[in-house]
Design a protein around this motif. Structure first.
Motif, PDB file in Angstrom:
ATOM      1  N   GLY A 155      28.227  -3.327  -8.467  1.00 41.92           N
ATOM      2  CA  GLY A 155      28.445  -1.905  -8.729  1.00 41.92           C
ATOM      3  C   GLY A 155      29.897  -1.607  -9.058  1.00 41.92           C
ATOM      4  N   LEU A 156      30.796  -2.185  -8.273  1.00 42.71           N
ATOM      5  CA  LEU A 156      32.219  -2.014  -8.556  1.00 42.71           C
ATOM      6  C   LEU A 156      32.601  -2.685  -9.873  1.00 42.71           C
ATOM      7  N   ALA A 157      32.069  -3.878 -10.110  1.00 41.75           N
ATOM      8  CA  ALA A 157      32.366  -4.583 -11.365  1.00 41.75           C
ATOM      9  C   ALA A 157      31.861  -3.795 -12.565  1.00 41.75           C
ATOM     10  N   PHE A 158      30.706  -3.143 -12.429  1.00 44.00           N
ATOM     11  CA  PHE A 158      30.173  -2.314 -13.504  1.00 44.00           C
ATOM     12  C   PHE A 158      31.167  -1.219 -13.858  1.00 44.00           C
ATOM     13  N   GLN A 159      31.730  -0.560 -12.861  1.00 44.80           N
ATOM     14  CA  GLN A 159      32.694   0.509 -13.113  1.00 44.80           C
ATOM     15  C   GLN A 159      33.978  -0.026 -13.738  1.00 44.80           C
ATOM     16  N   VAL A 160      34.444  -1.177 -13.266  1.00 46.78           N
ATOM     17  CA  VAL A 160      35.643  -1.791 -13.858  1.00 46.78           C
ATOM     18  C   VAL A 160      35.377  -2.114 -15.325  1.00 46.78           C
ATOM     19  N   ALA A 161      34.224  -2.732 -15.596  1.00 46.92           N
ATOM     20  CA  ALA A 161      33.866  -3.079 -16.974  1.00 46.92           C
ATOM     21  C   ALA A 161      33.751  -1.832 -17.842  1.00 46.92           C
ATOM     22  N   ASP A 162      33.188  -0.773 -17.288  1.00 47.13           N
ATOM     23  CA  ASP A 162      33.071   0.485 -18.027  1.00 47.13           C
ATOM     24  C   ASP A 162      34.452   1.028 -18.394  1.00 47.13           C
ATOM     25  N   ASP A 163      35.378   0.961 -17.454  1.00 50.58           N
ATOM     26  CA  ASP A 163      36.754   1.397 -17.724  1.00 50.58           C
ATOM     27  C   ASP A 163      37.398   0.539 -18.807  1.00 50.58           C
ATOM     28  N   ILE A 164      37.154  -0.770 -18.754  1.00 48.27           N
ATOM     29  CA  ILE A 164      37.721  -1.688 -19.752  1.00 48.27           C
ATOM     30  C   ILE A 164      37.144  -1.382 -21.129  1.00 48.27           C
ATOM     31  N   LEU A 165      35.834  -1.206 -21.206  1.00 52.58           N
ATOM     32  CA  LEU A 165      35.190  -0.909 -22.492  1.00 52.58           C
ATOM     33  C   LEU A 165      35.698   0.390 -23.090  1.00 52.58           C
ATOM     34  N   ALA A 169      28.198   1.969  -6.737  1.00 54.52           N
ATOM     35  CA  ALA A 169      27.852   0.797  -5.937  1.00 54.52           C
ATOM     36  C   ALA A 169      26.828   1.103  -4.848  1.00 54.52           C
ATOM     37  N   THR A 170      26.934   2.245  -4.199  1.00 54.31           N
ATOM     38  CA  THR A 170      25.989   2.574  -3.135  1.00 54.31           C
ATOM     39  C   THR A 170      24.581   2.741  -3.692  1.00 54.31           C
ATOM     40  N   LEU A 171      24.469   3.319  -4.867  1.00 54.00           N
ATOM     41  CA  LEU A 171      23.159   3.457  -5.502  1.00 54.00           C
ATOM     42  C   LEU A 171      22.524   2.082  -5.715  1.00 54.00           C
ATOM     43  N   ASP A 181      41.740   4.384  -3.422  1.00 59.03           N
ATOM     44  CA  ASP A 181      41.091   5.645  -3.794  1.00 59.03           C
ATOM     45  C   ASP A 181      40.048   5.406  -4.882  1.00 59.03           C
ATOM     46  N   LEU A 182      40.423   4.647  -5.887  1.00 58.14           N
ATOM     47  CA  LEU A 182      39.517   4.371  -7.000  1.00 58.14           C
ATOM     48  C   LEU A 182      38.299   3.560  -6.527  1.00 58.14           C
ATOM     49  N   LYS A 183      38.534   2.595  -5.657  1.00 50.89           N
ATOM     50  CA  LYS A 183      37.438   1.808  -5.111  1.00 50.89           C
ATOM     51  C   LYS A 183      36.497   2.709  -4.305  1.00 50.89           C
ATOM     52  N   TRP A 184      37.039   3.644  -3.548  1.00 55.40           N
ATOM     53  CA  TRP A 184      36.214   4.573  -2.764  1.00 55.40           C
ATOM     54  C   TRP A 184      35.329   5.386  -3.702  1.00 55.40           C
ATOM     55  N   ILE A 185      35.918   5.905  -4.780  1.00 56.46           N
ATOM     56  CA  ILE A 185      35.158   6.702  -5.741  1.00 56.46           C
ATOM     57  C   ILE A 185      34.004   5.887  -6.307  1.00 56.46           C
ATOM     58  N   HIS A 186      34.294   4.693  -6.776  1.00 56.59           N
ATOM     59  CA  HIS A 186      33.275   3.879  -7.432  1.00 56.59           C
ATOM     60  C   HIS A 186      32.251   3.310  -6.449  1.00 56.59           C
ATOM     61  N   THR A 187      32.682   3.095  -5.219  1.00 59.85           N
ATOM     62  CA  THR A 187      31.720   2.668  -4.197  1.00 59.85           C
ATOM     63  C   THR A 187      30.686   3.765  -3.983  1.00 59.85           C
ATOM     64  N   HIS A 188      31.154   4.994  -3.897  1.00 57.42           N
ATOM     65  CA  HIS A 188      30.253   6.109  -3.608  1.00 57.42           C
ATOM     66  C   HIS A 188      29.585   6.678  -4.852  1.00 57.42           C
ATOM     67  N   GLU A 196      41.289   7.920 -21.207  1.00 59.00           N
ATOM     68  CA  GLU A 196      42.717   8.126 -21.440  1.00 59.00           C
ATOM     69  C   GLU A 196      42.999   9.551 -21.887  1.00 59.00           C
ATOM     70  N   ASP A 197      42.126  10.095 -22.734  1.00 60.44           N
ATOM     71  CA  ASP A 197      42.307  11.468 -23.217  1.00 60.44           C
ATOM     72  C   ASP A 197      42.285  12.484 -22.080  1.00 60.44           C
ATOM     73  N   THR A 198      41.486  12.223 -21.053  1.00 58.33           N
ATOM     74  CA  THR A 198      41.407  13.137 -19.912  1.00 58.33           C
ATOM     75  C   THR A 198      42.325  12.706 -18.769  1.00 58.33           C
ATOM     76  N   ASP A 199      43.116  11.671 -19.010  1.00 59.14           N
ATOM     77  CA  ASP A 199      44.041  11.122 -18.020  1.00 59.14           C
ATOM     78  C   ASP A 199      43.321  10.767 -16.723  1.00 59.14           C
ATOM     79  N   LYS A 200      42.158  10.169 -16.892  1.00 58.55           N
ATOM     80  CA  LYS A 200      41.332   9.756 -15.762  1.00 58.55           C
ATOM     81  C   LYS A 200      41.943   8.519 -15.102  1.00 58.55           C
ATOM     82  N   THR A 201      41.835   8.444 -13.810  1.00 57.91           N
ATOM     83  CA  THR A 201      42.294   7.261 -13.098  1.00 57.91           C
ATOM     84  C   THR A 201      41.272   6.149 -13.299  1.00 57.91           C
TER      85      THR A 201
END
Length: 139
Positions: free
Chosen positions: A59-69, A27-29, A17-24, A86-91
């Protein structure tokens, strides 16, 4: 879908699910931008596919890195509120994989991206540097 996943447990939202979100979402951009550049530069269909694979993975790595940061960096370093996910309990990748697992996934995505550029040889060095920057960045 991104907002629909907020507040849900890792039992309710999968890595797919998370990969689908970040792909669309990201990553697609990047895929469109990179593929357009490749086509305009006269790339063959095979070279365009390699560029698209590279862009999807960065694109996916960018989102993963953003989550890590969001977990590891300070508000001052980020230039935006740290810990907001974390405050918004985001996946996020750290939520689903743990911090070490998310870092490993970011590295895997970058290695896969870079391997897709092997047919380009030295011409791909600038793109490989961009790929490394994506997971080495501090904000």
């Amino acid at each position: 879908m991104d907002l629909e996943c907020e507040g849900k447990s890792s039992d309710e939202v999968t890595l797919d699910d998370l990969k689908w979100i970040h792909t669309h979402k990201t990553a697609t951009l990047l895929q469109v931008a990179v593929a357009s550049g490749a086509i305009l530069a006269g790339a063959t269909p095979e070279e365009v596919k390699a560029c698209e694979k590279f862009a999807l993975n960065i694109g996916l790595a960018f989102q993963v890195a953003d989550d890590i940061l969001d977990v590891t960096a300070s508000t001052e370093d980020l230039g935006k509120t740290a810990g907001k996910d974390e405050d918004t309990d985001k996946t996020t990748y750290p939520k689903l994989l743990g911090l070490d697992g998310a870092k490993a996934e970011a590295k895997r995505l970058i290695e896969e991206a870079k391997s897709s550029l092997e047919p380009f040889g030295e011409r791909a060095v600038p793109l490989m540097a961009i790929a490394d920057y994506i997971i080495d960045r501090k904000n």
